[in-house]
Write an enzyme that holds these catalytic residues in place. Structure first.
Site, PDB file in Angstrom:
ATOM      1  N   CYS A 212     -11.699  -1.969 -16.979  1.00 55.25           N
ATOM      2  CA  CYS A 212     -10.784  -1.711 -18.098  1.00 55.25           C
ATOM      3  C   CYS A 212     -10.959  -0.250 -18.544  1.00 55.25           C
ATOM      4  O   CYS A 212     -11.845   0.461 -18.085  1.00 55.25           O
ATOM      5  CB  CYS A 212     -11.062  -2.665 -19.249  1.00 55.25           C
ATOM      6  SG  CYS A 212     -12.577  -2.277 -20.142  1.00 55.25           S
TER       7      CYS A 212
ATOM      8  N   GLU B  98       0.837  -1.214   0.000  1.00 56.06           N
ATOM      9  CA  GLU B  98       0.000   0.000   0.000  1.00 56.06           C
ATOM     10  C   GLU B  98       0.869   1.260   0.000  1.00 56.06           C
ATOM     11  O   GLU B  98       0.609   2.212   0.749  1.00 56.06           O
ATOM     12  CB  GLU B  98      -0.949   0.006   1.215  1.00 56.06           C
ATOM     13  CG  GLU B  98      -1.766  -1.269   1.381  1.00 56.06           C
ATOM     14  CD  GLU B  98      -2.845  -1.464   0.317  1.00 56.06           C
ATOM     15  OE1 GLU B  98      -3.089  -0.527  -0.462  1.00 56.06           O
ATOM     16  OE2 GLU B  98      -3.414  -2.565   0.269  1.00 56.06           O
TER      17      GLU B  98
HETATM   18 ZN    ZN Z   1     -14.330  -3.581 -19.295  1.00 57.62          ZN
END
Ligand code: ZN
Ligand code: ADP
Length: 204
Positions: free
Chosen positions: A178, A90
């Protein structure tokens, strides 16, 4: 590294969105370092106490004991100088001083393995990871799977409404998306829910 030139340190960065396997990869590399009988110390920031105070934990529940620090500078004060491999999870929550701390550790001969988000919920580069990438000997970009379409995902989609840079989330607050499915900020569905929720609240 060879015995004639002596030990040299370096910086490895593992970066990508949430759910892309950064913690798994960090844990894998640290386990291998332990198998090689290297002295390992692992750090995570206090801000990330989602699953455990004493361990780094992956989304698939892989675990490794770690020490919690308020920020990168504290790593130097709690570091055992015999440590050969320093793992940091992190890293995007460790503060800007992580860059100098990592350089100092690597310059003093340590292998520094850093995992962190490279972009924030709006898709912007997440400091100090970009600076670390420029200084690292090795860079690995991990991708998750887009929850909408199954393509490789480089974005962390925030599902709750907040303009704060840091909203430390349990499951359900973020998902991997995405490039095509990413909706910076909150999702369209959330915005729509708010639009219809407001008049309802006024009536009650
Ligand atoms: Zn996607
Ligand atoms: P990160 O540290 O990058 O957030 P973790 O190492 O904690 O990632 O978790 C990776 C694991 O999360 C994967 O091995 C998989 O089991 C699980 N996972 C859950 N959602 C996804 C997703 N959308 N894409 C890929 N892996 C996912």
């Amino acid at each position: 590294m060879d015995i004639f030139t002596g030990h040299t340190g370096w910086i490895e960065v593992v970066c990508g969105p949430m759910f892309s396997g950064k913690s798994e990869e960090l844990i894998r590399r640290l386990r291998r370092a332990r198998i090689a009988r290297k002295r390992v110390q692992v750090f995570k920031p206090t801000i990330d106490d989602r699953y455990s105070h004493e361990e780094i934990v992956s989304h698939a529940d892989q675990r490794m004991a770690s020490e919690v620090v308020a920020g990168a500078s504290e790593i130097l004060s709690v570091l055992d100088w015999r440590t050969q491999v320093v793992g940091i999870d992190e890293a995007n929550f460790m503060g800007p001083e992580l860059v100098e701390v990592a350089e100092q550790l690597a310059d003093s001969g340590k292998q520094v393995i850093i995992a962190g988000l490279d972009t924030d919920y709006l898709g912007r580069p997440f400091p100090p990871i970009p600076d670390l990438l420029a200084r690292a000997e090795s860079i690995t970009k991990t991708l998750a799977i887009c929850i909408r379409c199954g393509n490789p995902a480089k974005h962390t989609q925030r599902l709750v409404a907040s303009e704060d840079l840091i909203v430390v989330g349990a499951s359900g607050m973020y998902e991997a998306r995405c490039r095509r499915c990413f909706e910076p900020g909150i999702s369209k569905q959330e915005r729509f829910d708010f639009a219809i929720a407001k008049p309802l609240r006024r009536e009650s």
